[in-house]
Scaffold this motif. Sequence first.
Motif, mmCIF file in Angstrom:
data_model
loop_
_atom_site.group_PDB
_atom_site.id
_atom_site.type_symbol
_atom_site.label_atom_id
_atom_site.label_comp_id
_atom_site.label_asym_id
_atom_site.label_seq_id
_atom_site.Cartn_x
_atom_site.Cartn_y
_atom_site.Cartn_z
ATOM 1 N N CYS A 58 0.857 -1.183 0.000
ATOM 2 C CA CYS A 58 0.000 0.000 0.000
ATOM 3 C C CYS A 58 0.900 1.241 0.000
ATOM 4 O O CYS A 58 1.844 1.336 0.769
ATOM 5 C CB CYS A 58 -0.912 -0.003 1.225
ATOM 6 S SG CYS A 58 -1.763 1.559 1.467
ATOM 7 N N CYS A 61 0.377 2.944 3.691
ATOM 8 C CA CYS A 61 0.726 2.323 4.981
ATOM 9 C C CYS A 61 1.730 1.175 4.862
ATOM 10 O O CYS A 61 2.154 0.622 5.860
ATOM 11 C CB CYS A 61 -0.540 1.836 5.695
ATOM 12 S SG CYS A 61 -1.262 0.368 4.937
ATOM 13 N N CYS A 70 -4.483 0.316 0.088
ATOM 14 C CA CYS A 70 -5.189 -0.844 0.655
ATOM 15 C C CYS A 70 -6.613 -0.505 1.094
ATOM 16 O O CYS A 70 -7.000 0.659 1.161
ATOM 17 C CB CYS A 70 -4.394 -1.428 1.822
ATOM 18 S SG CYS A 70 -4.526 -0.464 3.341
ATOM 19 N N CYS A 73 -6.744 1.904 4.271
ATOM 20 C CA CYS A 73 -6.424 3.317 4.002
ATOM 21 C C CYS A 73 -7.483 3.984 3.124
ATOM 22 O O CYS A 73 -7.700 5.192 3.225
ATOM 23 C CB CYS A 73 -5.073 3.440 3.316
ATOM 24 S SG CYS A 73 -3.698 3.051 4.393
HETATM 25 ZN ZN ZN Z 1 -2.815 1.116 3.463
#
Ligand code: ZN
Length: 205
Positions: A58, A61, A70, A73
Amino acid sequence: MEISSRLLEEAVDEVSRLPGIGKRTALRLVLHLLKQPAEQTERLSEALRTLRTQIQQCRQCHNLSDREVCDICSNPKRDHSIVCVVEDIRDVMAIENTGHYRGIYHVLGGKISPMEGVGPQDLHIDTLIKKAKNGEVKELIFALSATMEGDTTNFYIFKQLGETALRLSTIARGIPVGDELEYADEVTLGRSILQRIPFEGSLNR
Ligand code: ZN
């Protein structure tokens, strides 16, 4: 171990490279696959190939994700002002399983460990500091395991943040010291997130 077939031997060699798998176990697994319909082996190799070529980190993150950003997020219902700092995807899964956390994560990809040659530059610390200073984040929760490496990593990040108005907390140590998060039971881990304590109070130095 003498294996009469070169093809069999090659397959056993590859499988035995996996952690915790010795030659004997590898042989047992390979023989098991041979007894199954050919499609099963094809599905296995296809799943691994697709995983390898398509999975990504991601962008926000660093969690493993099927997409550039992702599901956590990109979920507007998550509280983007609270960031839980973890070591890897297994910790994200453990905390998600508690059902007690609505913030987002930051996956470091490991812990600082001079013994294993892992330094801050090998981890996703820069992007965490940047994220922490973006104005949207109000709280960082340190959820690394309570080992020396975990504590060192927390402290390093704490120092990197410098003067900050962020609320810094650490998960309550209902988690036995030295235990990895993924082995904590869900109730204990869930409680330790809810009853998190101020980070500076956790420093006994
Ligand atoms: Zn993420």
